[in-house]
Design an enzyme around this catalytic site. Structure first.
Site, mmCIF file in Angstrom:
data_model
loop_
_atom_site.group_PDB
_atom_site.id
_atom_site.type_symbol
_atom_site.label_atom_id
_atom_site.label_comp_id
_atom_site.label_asym_id
_atom_site.label_seq_id
_atom_site.Cartn_x
_atom_site.Cartn_y
_atom_site.Cartn_z
ATOM 1 N N LYS A 60 -57.490 -20.742 81.240
ATOM 2 C CA LYS A 60 -58.335 -19.561 81.440
ATOM 3 C C LYS A 60 -59.138 -19.715 82.717
ATOM 4 O O LYS A 60 -59.363 -20.822 83.189
ATOM 5 C CB LYS A 60 -59.302 -19.409 80.260
ATOM 6 C CG LYS A 60 -58.676 -18.763 79.051
ATOM 7 C CD LYS A 60 -59.777 -18.302 78.109
ATOM 8 C CE LYS A 60 -59.209 -17.600 76.880
ATOM 9 N NZ LYS A 60 -60.298 -17.247 75.937
ATOM 10 N N HIS A 69 -74.029 -14.364 69.720
ATOM 11 C CA HIS A 69 -73.743 -15.768 69.373
ATOM 12 C C HIS A 69 -75.000 -16.448 68.816
ATOM 13 O O HIS A 69 -74.936 -17.200 67.842
ATOM 14 C CB HIS A 69 -73.299 -16.553 70.613
ATOM 15 C CG HIS A 69 -72.012 -16.095 71.230
ATOM 16 N ND1 HIS A 69 -71.890 -15.803 72.564
ATOM 17 C CD2 HIS A 69 -70.781 -15.903 70.690
ATOM 18 C CE1 HIS A 69 -70.635 -15.460 72.825
ATOM 19 N NE2 HIS A 69 -69.946 -15.504 71.704
ATOM 20 N N ARG A 97 -67.738 -9.627 63.866
ATOM 21 C CA ARG A 97 -68.443 -8.411 64.286
ATOM 22 C C ARG A 97 -67.936 -7.176 63.557
ATOM 23 O O ARG A 97 -68.618 -6.165 63.495
ATOM 24 C CB ARG A 97 -68.299 -8.214 65.797
ATOM 25 C CG ARG A 97 -69.136 -9.183 66.595
ATOM 26 C CD ARG A 97 -68.762 -9.168 68.029
ATOM 27 N NE ARG A 97 -67.371 -9.568 68.177
ATOM 28 C CZ ARG A 97 -66.768 -9.785 69.341
ATOM 29 N NH1 ARG A 97 -67.425 -9.599 70.464
ATOM 30 N NH2 ARG A 97 -65.507 -10.168 69.392
ATOM 31 N N SER A 100 -68.980 -11.234 75.201
ATOM 32 C CA SER A 100 -69.126 -11.838 76.532
ATOM 33 C C SER A 100 -68.351 -11.025 77.574
ATOM 34 O O SER A 100 -68.800 -10.873 78.704
ATOM 35 C CB SER A 100 -68.621 -13.272 76.524
ATOM 36 O OG SER A 100 -69.372 -14.036 75.635
HETATM 37 O O1 PNS Z 1 -64.799 -17.290 71.660
HETATM 38 P P1 PNS Z 1 -63.324 -17.288 71.414
HETATM 39 O O2 PNS Z 1 -62.577 -17.206 72.713
HETATM 40 O O3 PNS Z 1 -62.923 -16.222 70.431
HETATM 41 O O4 PNS Z 1 -62.978 -18.717 70.743
HETATM 42 C C1 PNS Z 1 -61.643 -19.032 70.377
HETATM 43 C C2 PNS Z 1 -61.534 -20.527 70.017
HETATM 44 C C3 PNS Z 1 -62.076 -21.413 71.120
HETATM 45 C C4 PNS Z 1 -62.305 -20.797 68.748
HETATM 46 C C5 PNS Z 1 -60.023 -20.821 69.756
HETATM 47 O O5 PNS Z 1 -59.274 -20.338 70.833
HETATM 48 C C6 PNS Z 1 -59.711 -22.297 69.573
HETATM 49 O O6 PNS Z 1 -60.087 -22.892 68.601
HETATM 50 N N1 PNS Z 1 -59.005 -22.884 70.549
HETATM 51 C C7 PNS Z 1 -58.671 -24.295 70.553
HETATM 52 C C8 PNS Z 1 -57.164 -24.490 70.418
HETATM 53 C C9 PNS Z 1 -56.754 -24.432 68.971
HETATM 54 O O7 PNS Z 1 -57.167 -25.217 68.144
HETATM 55 N N2 PNS Z 1 -55.878 -23.452 68.658
HETATM 56 C C10 PNS Z 1 -55.378 -23.229 67.316
HETATM 57 C C11 PNS Z 1 -56.362 -22.435 66.499
HETATM 58 S S1 PNS Z 1 -55.499 -21.318 65.494
#
Ligand code: PNS
Length: 160
Positions: free
Chosen positions: A41, A17, A90, A128
């Site tokens: 979560k 990150h 990645r 993570s």
């Molecule tokens: O580190 P991660 O878990 O891959 O991050 C995922 C994240 C937080 C970027 C994604 O789950 C997110 O944006 N969640 C917020 C809810 C949302 O907007 N969902 C629609 C996106 S398609």
């Protein structure tokens, strides 16, 4: 001033990150590392601890701050007066899900621009979730996370 949002779970932040944060900071005037505070979560670190670990890790990088958000990412981005979302890639398996997410976010708000940054090859296997597995079994974390994160992980898993 061009502000970018780098959203994620960051449970916890890794060198992978941080590599993305450093490069995003070169591209934009400001970068907010935004922790998703998701009640569904069960993270190892609550959002406030994840923010503290991020703040410590980014303290030497100009223009970078940490925050948390709930709900839709596009709403959070707008609330900050930003229009750019940063995501690290990645490898090809990330690309498929990231492309879907970028396209959905654009569908939700056509002003949102997702910028993908390729991860450093040396970090392409760092996640993570794998870090937490290593921490759970007392493995060496020093190559994957900053020292304060390694120490916080060790404490968490000692308590369990
Ligand atoms: O580190 P991660 O878990 O891959 O991050 C995922 C994240 C937080 C970027 C994604 O789950 C997110 O944006 N969640 C917020 C809810 C949302 O907007 N969902 C629609 C996106 S398609």
């Amino acid at each position: 001033m061009r502000l970018a949002i780098y959203p994620g779970s960051f449970d916890p932040i890794t060198y992978g990150h941080l590599d993305i944060v450093k490069r995003a900071a070169k591209l934009f005037d400001g970068v907010i590392v935004a922790v998703l505070n998701n009640a569904d979560k069960a993270p190892v670190f609550p959002a406030d601890e994840r923010i503290e670990l991020i703040e410590t890790a980014v303290s030497g990088i100009g223009g970078v701050t940490a925050d948390s958000f709930e709900g839709l990412l596009v709403d959070y981005v707008k609330s900050k007066g930003a229009d750019v979302v940063i995501r690290g890639l990645r490898g090809s398996s990330d690309f498929e899900s990231e492309l879907r997410m970028a396209q959905m976010n654009r569908q939700l708000d056509e002003d949102i621009i997702t910028v993908f940054l390729p991860s450093d090859a040396g970090n392409s296997f760092v996640s993570s979730s794998l870090i937490k597995q290593i921490a759970a079994y007392g493995g060496d974390l020093s190559e994957f996370v900053p020292a304060p994160v390694a120490s916080a992980l060790r404490n968490k898993f000692k308590q369990r």
